[in-house]
Write an enzyme that holds these catalytic residues in place. Sequence first.
Site, PDB file in Angstrom:
ATOM      1  N   HIS A 121     -49.544 -12.702  30.253  1.00 52.08           N
ATOM      2  CA  HIS A 121     -49.688 -11.682  31.302  1.00 52.08           C
ATOM      3  C   HIS A 121     -50.851 -10.739  31.027  1.00 52.08           C
ATOM      4  CE1 HIS A 121     -45.153 -12.238  32.148  1.00 52.08           C
ATOM      5  NE2 HIS A 121     -45.873 -12.995  32.945  1.00 52.08           N
ATOM      6  N   PRO A 133     -31.039  -6.974  19.786  1.00 50.78           N
ATOM      7  CA  PRO A 133     -30.745  -8.022  18.804  1.00 50.78           C
ATOM      8  C   PRO A 133     -31.818  -8.058  17.710  1.00 50.78           C
ATOM      9  CG  PRO A 133     -31.641  -8.989  20.793  1.00 50.78           C
ATOM     10  CD  PRO A 133     -31.512  -7.513  21.055  1.00 50.78           C
ATOM     11  N   ASP A 144     -33.094   2.733  17.943  1.00 56.77           N
ATOM     12  CA  ASP A 144     -32.827   4.059  17.369  1.00 56.77           C
ATOM     13  C   ASP A 144     -32.126   4.968  18.371  1.00 56.77           C
ATOM     14  OD1 ASP A 144     -33.941   3.191  15.083  1.00 56.77           O
ATOM     15  OD2 ASP A 144     -35.861   4.272  15.289  1.00 56.77           O
TER      16      ASP A 144
END
Length: 610
Positions: free
Chosen positions: A276, A303, A297
């Site tokens: 992109h 994941p 955070d």
Amino acid sequence: MEDYELFNEKTSAIIYGFQTRAIQRMIDFDYVCKREKPSVAAVIRPTQNDAVAYHKVFFGVKEIIIPVYKSLEMATRNHPEADVMVNFASFRSSYETSKEALESDTIRTVAIIAEGIPERQSRILGKIARERKKMIIGPATVGGIRAGAFKIGNTAGTIENVVLSKLYRPGSVGFVSKSGGMSNEMNFMIAQNSDGVYESIAIGGDRYPGASLIDHLLRYEQNPKIKMLVCLGEIGGTDEYKIVEALKDGRIKKPLVIWVTGTAASILPKGLQFGHAGAMAGSDLETADAKNKALKDIGAIVPKTYDELGDKIKETFDKLKAEGKIDPVDDFEPPKMPIDYAQAVKEGLVRRPTDVVVTISDDRGDVPTYNKKGLDAIIKENQSLGYVIGMLWFKRELPEYAQKYVEMVIKLTADHGPAVSGAHNAIITARAGKDLMSSLASGILTIGPRFGGAISDGAKYFRMAKDSGKTPSEFINYMKRVEKKNIPGIGHRIKSVQNPDVRVVLLKEFVIKNFPKHPYLDYALEVEKLTTSKRNNLILNVDGCIGICFLDLLENADFSPEEKQDIIDSEALNGLFVLGRSIGMMGHIFDQKRQRARLYRQPWDEILYD
Ligand code: Q5B
């Protein structure tokens, strides 16, 4: 419809660009969702001549028509209910057309599919959309989908994919990504690990999309039917920090599972662009790692790797379910998508009796064939017109003398002056201002038992007479007493024994010289001796001579009795006159048109008023 919603089960769209496959895919989606009405209201095809035309599509097994307009103005005027425009215009014209849609009163959402729109233009479009409280999806996107309600263009791919990803009914997950390609994969992943997608939008991979990830996440946050959010960010830009802000200030409260792709960039050369236009880290802040960390955070569910994304979605969904926060999905068996007939034929799934049997030619291959012989070979071998007629009319490679005979007939019958019925009619019709085809047809329609069309009947009666062993005089009596008609092929209005028809002379000479045998011609000349002894114009005329000599041709070329009968009965022999004389009649038509000849009116002194 609430402000946070873009589409529902009644949404209808105007498609800019004649994208027939995408249109059919949208309506196929509508069908498996059991929508009441198809979602495509109209199509815009600026290159068409007419202000409005129509395009046929299938809605399930039924065919429906969709209006195709020349302009957006006409489409919006006629379909004020359509509040989405799916813009398939190229990057060259996408700006103007999207701007026009955003400035219209009725279009609320514009999906811009084109890649490569100049960034300045994208930014202007974004500004207009914000000012007018409208939504842009794209540019450089496949679009998006509201499961069970509305699908933009080719989003989610084939209908099989739609069903596999359970997109025919809404689930509880609001998904947004940059990449359209990845959104297809994610729709499937979400369906595998939850009750499926509620809405899925791909904002497009440009640096300045019309709306950003956060815009859609905030919409999903407001939508009570969406219980959890899934987002796929991308290396480059700082869009994901807006999500961090929203998590921080509590604008996003729903659980958000998010992964920013492009973590591999750290082991690749700096400044590498990932597909992109916007997918390139200009600073450390724009790296996927930095963004994933900031999101984690602040409390997003991030994941460790992309491979874990499905598990995280499942964990989050299961937790919500255990907490009783997930409404049961109103699932159903989606209607089976009818298979297109062409596809079914290709796969050997259906058979259908044919309506027409053709035995002379075939145009399905690369090279058309005439009686199984390739047109290329016919041309390379410099075959004659007589050869082509043999292949298409008689399904034979005629011997050379026969090909020459056929060509000679065409040349000899091409014209016999303007006074004969056919030419006269063609001339009068042309002078009445009619077109070539009408003028020619009016000439051809005069060909019949008295004029030019006695060839087949001549062959028929002379064959019957000779083959049944009638003497010439018995034949003449038979025609007079039993058939009670003039002998076809005998007699001429102006030609006579004293004024022989040179065409007949030439034909006879050719046949006697070139045909191995000519029993029918010999027989006919005996008949002619008797008829001309009665009246000098009862000669073997051009029609008769052509037909009778053709009997000799068929005899010499070993056509079977059944084939001969078929050739005579099908009027192939009259066809020779029709073919030849069309040349002359067209000549007369062109001649009259060239002269700009006036309307014909028959002079009164040529008419007896009784
Ligand atoms: N009688 C051609 O007739 C014509 C007789 C016959 C026995 C016959 C007539 C006819 C058969 C059809 C035919 C093709 C209508 C002609 C052509 C192409 C063309 C044209 C062009 C071109 C002419 C007077 C007396 C009567 C009749 C008897 C006539 N024909 N007997 N067998 N075949 N032929 N058509 O001159 O006792 O007085 O009562 O029907 O083959 O179309 O150039 O113009 O290239 O464009 O008007 O060459 O022959 O004579 O009908 O007044 O008859 O002769 O029974 O006897 P006519 P009618 P009776 S080629």
